[in-house]
Write an enzyme that holds these catalytic residues in place. Structure first.
Site, PDB file in Angstrom:
ATOM      1  N   GLU A 103       0.846  -1.199   0.000  1.00 30.72           N
ATOM      2  CA  GLU A 103       0.000   0.000   0.000  1.00 30.72           C
ATOM      3  C   GLU A 103       0.881   1.249   0.000  1.00 30.72           C
ATOM      4  O   GLU A 103       1.062   1.883   1.016  1.00 30.72           O
ATOM      5  CB  GLU A 103      -0.952   0.021   1.202  1.00 30.72           C
ATOM      6  CG  GLU A 103      -2.210  -0.808   1.051  1.00 30.72           C
ATOM      7  CD  GLU A 103      -1.956  -2.294   1.256  1.00 30.72           C
ATOM      8  OE1 GLU A 103      -2.718  -3.101   0.715  1.00 30.72           O
ATOM      9  OE2 GLU A 103      -0.985  -2.650   1.955  1.00 30.72           O
ATOM     10  N   SER A 104       1.507   1.549  -1.145  1.00 34.17           N
ATOM     11  CA  SER A 104       2.260   2.777  -1.403  1.00 34.17           C
ATOM     12  C   SER A 104       3.747   2.695  -1.088  1.00 34.17           C
ATOM     13  O   SER A 104       4.416   1.787  -1.532  1.00 34.17           O
ATOM     14  CB  SER A 104       1.566   3.978  -0.746  1.00 34.17           C
ATOM     15  OG  SER A 104       0.246   4.103  -1.261  1.00 34.17           O
ATOM     16  N   CYS A 118      -2.067   3.799   1.466  1.00 36.03           N
ATOM     17  CA  CYS A 118      -3.445   3.975   1.003  1.00 36.03           C
ATOM     18  C   CYS A 118      -4.320   2.876   1.583  1.00 36.03           C
ATOM     19  O   CYS A 118      -3.959   2.220   2.557  1.00 36.03           O
ATOM     20  CB  CYS A 118      -3.475   3.961  -0.528  1.00 36.03           C
ATOM     21  SG  CYS A 118      -2.739   2.463  -1.221  1.00 36.03           S
ATOM     22  N   SER A 273       2.538   0.895  -8.551  1.00 35.76           N
ATOM     23  CA  SER A 273       3.304   1.800  -7.689  1.00 35.76           C
ATOM     24  C   SER A 273       4.719   1.923  -8.220  1.00 35.76           C
ATOM     25  O   SER A 273       5.273   0.969  -8.785  1.00 35.76           O
ATOM     26  CB  SER A 273       3.347   1.296  -6.245  1.00 35.76           C
ATOM     27  OG  SER A 273       2.108   1.450  -5.599  1.00 35.76           O
ATOM     28  N   HIS A 286       1.385   6.353  -7.476  1.00 36.06           N
ATOM     29  CA  HIS A 286       0.538   5.218  -7.104  1.00 36.06           C
ATOM     30  C   HIS A 286      -0.787   5.339  -7.859  1.00 36.06           C
ATOM     31  O   HIS A 286      -1.336   6.440  -7.972  1.00 36.06           O
ATOM     32  CB  HIS A 286       0.303   5.191  -5.598  1.00 36.06           C
ATOM     33  CG  HIS A 286       1.586   5.153  -4.825  1.00 36.06           C
ATOM     34  ND1 HIS A 286       2.337   4.017  -4.690  1.00 36.06           N
ATOM     35  CD2 HIS A 286       2.269   6.141  -4.196  1.00 36.06           C
ATOM     36  CE1 HIS A 286       3.424   4.289  -3.991  1.00 36.06           C
ATOM     37  NE2 HIS A 286       3.414   5.565  -3.687  1.00 36.06           N
TER      38      HIS A 286
END
Length: 378
Positions: A103-104, A118, A273, A286
């Site tokens: 997540e990022s 995120c 990403s 992203h």
């Protein structure tokens, strides 16, 4: 964008530090709670961003200039476990380490850490373990900056991100008392769906760099044709790093800053990403490409004293052209007015009109200017 509840092929984690190269293979499991929290909504693209700065008087640490980079991978994993995300790829140079997360992104400098996540991650839960590990290295927290946009699916967010009020309370209770200069603010725009949330805290010794800027760009309503480039073909067998490199090339992301070393990753079935590394500067992108809640972000850092500050205008324009969004918001953090005044010059030729502009001063960041732009679809 990323988490889909799948167990995927363990990717290769490549860390490059000049001539030093080594590979770490790590298994990645996506967390079951994400499936539950997002079952009734789409994936939350808008990231939460945390920047922590430290100082230390240990001459040994100052001499070797590693500081927080001495944190072992297991320690970083413990921090990310608290946040509910994992490392999927990484790259490093002599200045800092850059990690692509499930997540990022995560960036680790000798005395600074930036985490951007995120989805339904619990970013603020990284603060306590980071302070603990930094203390073991002889480092003390001297400033904190937390920023985010307005969530598309706010009701899906877990504690302490259920509201900005709850986030501020958590920050106030978690940060050490030496960070005595604090401010929280919601910077508005003419669009009720786009606001910029900022919390900063610093101690008496923290000095704000006059020349450094950070640009945080959030894009929604992505062009559908361009967004499809961030989907993997059904039944595809390519690993995330190979598919990511292909997406970087076919979308033009690799041309945004040709000087940067890129670490990229494509997610299954969709999402992308990348981190760009150039000397002591980073950039990151992203993408959540699903129609109905499509989102992309672009972030970069630089100095107003750079010989090619106009490169910023070109990079911003190229990044936005990759997605052709219907709405763009740009938060510029810098003590100088050199940067934010150039943002409109970069975006207006793309058919984007500035709809609002808000500015505020923060003790640990300096000036933050929040601008929103919209495009007229043909």
């Amino acid at each position: 964008m990323h988490a889909r509840g799948h167990k995927i092929r363990p990717p290769v984690l490549v860390v490059c530090d000049d001539q030093l190269k080594f590979e770490i293979t790590t298994s990645i499991y996506y967390f079951q709670y994400l499936i539950i929290s997002m079952a009734m909504s789409g994936f939350e693209g808008f990231e939460k961003r945390l920047e922590l700065q430290f100082f230390g008087d240990d001459p040994v640490m100052v001499d070797n200039n590693l500081g927080l980079r001495l944190l072992g991978f297991e320690s970083l994993e413990q921090v990310l476990n608290a946040v509910q995300c994992t490392v999927v790829s990484a790259v490093a140079n002599q200045y800092f380490d850059a990690y692509v997360l499930s997540e990022s992104s995560l960036f680790v400098y000798p005395t600074k850490i930036i985490i951007k996540t995120c989805g339904t991650t619990q970013l603020l839960k990284s603060i306590r373990p980071l302070i603990h590990y930094a203390c073991n290295l002889g480092l003390t927290l001297c400033s904190c900056r937390y920023t985010r946009g307005s969530f598309i699916f706010p009701k899906a967010q877990p504690f302490p991100h259920t509201s900005f009020k709850e986030e501020v309370i958590y920050l106030e209770e978690t940060l050490p008392t030496n960070l005595c200069y604090r401010k929280a603010s919601v910077m508005p725009s003419k669009m009720t769906t786009h606001s910029w949330h900022v919390f900063t805290a610093s101690d008496q010794s923290h000095v704000i760099p006059k020349d450094i800027y950070t640009l945080e760009v959030c894009m929604t309503e992505l062009d559908r044709v361009l967004a499809r480039k961030f989907f993997q073909p059904p039944g595809g067998t390519k690993s995330g790093d190979i598919a990511g490199k292909e997406m970087t090339k076919i979308t033009g992301i690799g041309d945004i800053n040709p000087r940067a070393m890129i670490c990229d990753f494509a997610f299954d079935p969709c999402g992308y990403s990348m981190n760009g590394v150039h000397n002591d500067r980073y950039s990151t992108i992203h993408v959540t490409p699903e129609d109905g809640f499509s989102y992309a972000s672009f972030e970069c850092v630089g100095s107003i004293y750079d010989d090619d500050i106009e490169h910023l205008v070109g990079s911003l324009r190229k990044a936005v052209q990759v997605f052709r969004p219907g709405t763009v918001s740009v938060a510029t953090t810098c003590s100088s007015h050199e940067v934010w005044t150039r943002v409109a010059h970069a975006l207006e030729p793309l058919g984007l009109k500035c709809r609002s502009c808000a500015a505020d001063e923060f003790p640990a960041a300096g000036s933050i200017v929040f601008q929103t732009f919209t495009a007229r679809r043909k």
